[in-house]
Design an enzyme around this catalytic site. Structure first.
Site, short mmCIF file in Angstrom:
data_model
loop_
_atom_site.label_atom_id
_atom_site.label_comp_id
_atom_site.label_asym_id
_atom_site.label_seq_id
_atom_site.Cartn_x
_atom_site.Cartn_y
_atom_site.Cartn_z
N LEU A 1 0.86 -1.18 0.00
CA LEU A 1 0.00 0.00 0.00
C LEU A 1 0.89 1.23 0.00
O LEU A 1 1.94 1.25 0.65
CB LEU A 1 -0.90 0.04 1.24
CG LEU A 1 -2.21 -0.74 1.22
CD1 LEU A 1 -2.88 -0.67 2.59
CD2 LEU A 1 -3.16 -0.22 0.15
N ASP A 2 0.48 2.27 -0.73
CA ASP A 2 1.22 3.53 -0.69
C ASP A 2 1.23 4.08 0.73
O ASP A 2 0.28 3.85 1.49
CB ASP A 2 0.59 4.55 -1.64
CG ASP A 2 0.75 4.16 -3.10
OD1 ASP A 2 1.73 3.46 -3.42
OD2 ASP A 2 -0.11 4.54 -3.92
N PRO A 3 2.26 4.84 1.11
CA PRO A 3 2.33 5.38 2.47
C PRO A 3 1.09 6.16 2.89
O PRO A 3 0.66 6.07 4.05
CB PRO A 3 3.57 6.27 2.43
CG PRO A 3 4.43 5.65 1.38
CD PRO A 3 3.48 5.14 0.34
N ALA B 1 -1.96 5.73 1.89
CA ALA B 1 -3.15 4.88 1.93
C ALA B 1 -3.28 4.19 3.27
O ALA B 1 -2.31 4.02 4.01
CB ALA B 1 -3.11 3.85 0.80
#
Length: 300
Positions: free
Chosen positions: A37-39, A41
């Protein structure tokens, strides 16, 4: 310890940061996650410990569900709220019906251009490393499967969607492409992963829950069993003789119609024994074994 944690990742922490915290709390080296997951998110990230890490690969075929907030009228170089603004356009004329009418074009098998700020490699270098140097390169389109898009509301300039998709889908690219289709630009404002195959946000654990379990000496109690990762695979119960062959690395033959890519094997006592894969000769080979072979008896 061997098992799986269904973690609710907080914003601002990388997926590897979650793994690092779990590794520290459990004092265990063998820890991995099942989906980045992107930071910025939040939401579900399954974390695997010990022998359960061997099952991470079987999550590549499961569906994921995301709750996305997309802001119209603005584009960024990262396609999300973390990037620099590259364009602004008026979106006052955009209506909810216009958004609804655009969504069917994003259903089914689609092609996406990965964002420059992504882990995709270009000639051996991660795109995000090039992007941080101000370098933009041409990216090859990639296929993605979108199983459903639910329109949840639009309060200009922000719209809310629930997206069900397959492996390798960039929700940021959907936001960017939707903005381009509407003619006003867009970026992904917030993202929550609500489910990842069998793992759901409603049953996830916060990192604070892990710390509380550590203080109570109950870290083992909050682990899901390794087989939680293969609940989507066809299940078969085998007799002791067949399971003995599998745990000793030998193939077996099965009378069955159809041939799935893999099956989860259980004993008559409902113990998870192995994951098996078919061979071209019709036999089934143990791909991953989770029961130990019985020790050989000494001859009298």
């Amino acid at each position: 310890m061997n098992g799986i944690l269904n973690i609710n990742k907080p914003p601002g922490l990388t997926s590897f940061g979650v793994v690092s915290k779990v590794r520290h709390i459990y004092s265990q080296k063998k820890v991995g996650h099942g989906g980045m997951l992107d930071p910025s998110a939040t939401g579900v990230i399954p974390v695997f410990l010990g022998s359960a890490t061997r099952l991470i690969e079987y999550l590549s075929s499961v569906r994921k569900t995301y709750l996305a907030e997309i802001e119209l009228g603005t584009e960024t170089d990262s396609y999300d709220s973390e990037g620099e603004i590259t364009s602004r356009k008026s979106c006052e004329h955009i209506t909810a019906d216009m958004v609804r009418n655009a969504l069917p074009d994003f259903l089914g098998e689609i092609t996406q251009i990965p964002p420059m700020y992504s882990a995709v490699k270009h000639r051996g270098v991660r795109l995000y490393n090039l992007a941080r140097q101000g370098i933009e390169v041409e990216r090859n389109p990639r296929k993605a499967a979108i199983y459903g898009i639910e329109f949840l509301g639009f309060a200009s300039p922000v719209l809310r969607l629930r997206i069900e998709c397959g492996h390798g889908t960039y929700i940021r690219s959907i936001a960017f492409d939707l903005g381009r289709k509407l003619g006003c630009g867009a970026y992904l404002k917030t993202l929550v992963r609500e489910s990842y195959g069998p793992f759901h946000l409603t049953t996830s654990l916060d990192l604070a829950d892990l710390e509380a379990a550590e203080n109570k000496g109950r870290l083992a109690d909050i682990l899901l069993p390794p087989e939680a990762a293969v609940g989507h695979l066809p299940r078969i119960t085998l007799d002791d003789e067949s399971i003995t062959r599998l745990v000793n690395g030998l193939e077996i033959r099965l009378e069955m119609t159809g041939q799935p890519e893999a099956m989860a094997v259980y004993s008559a006592e409902n113990r998870f024994a192995a994951v098996i894969r078919p061979e071209t000769d019709g036999s089934w080979h143990p791909a991953k074994v989770f029961l130990s072979p019985c020790p050989k008896k000494n001859a009298d």
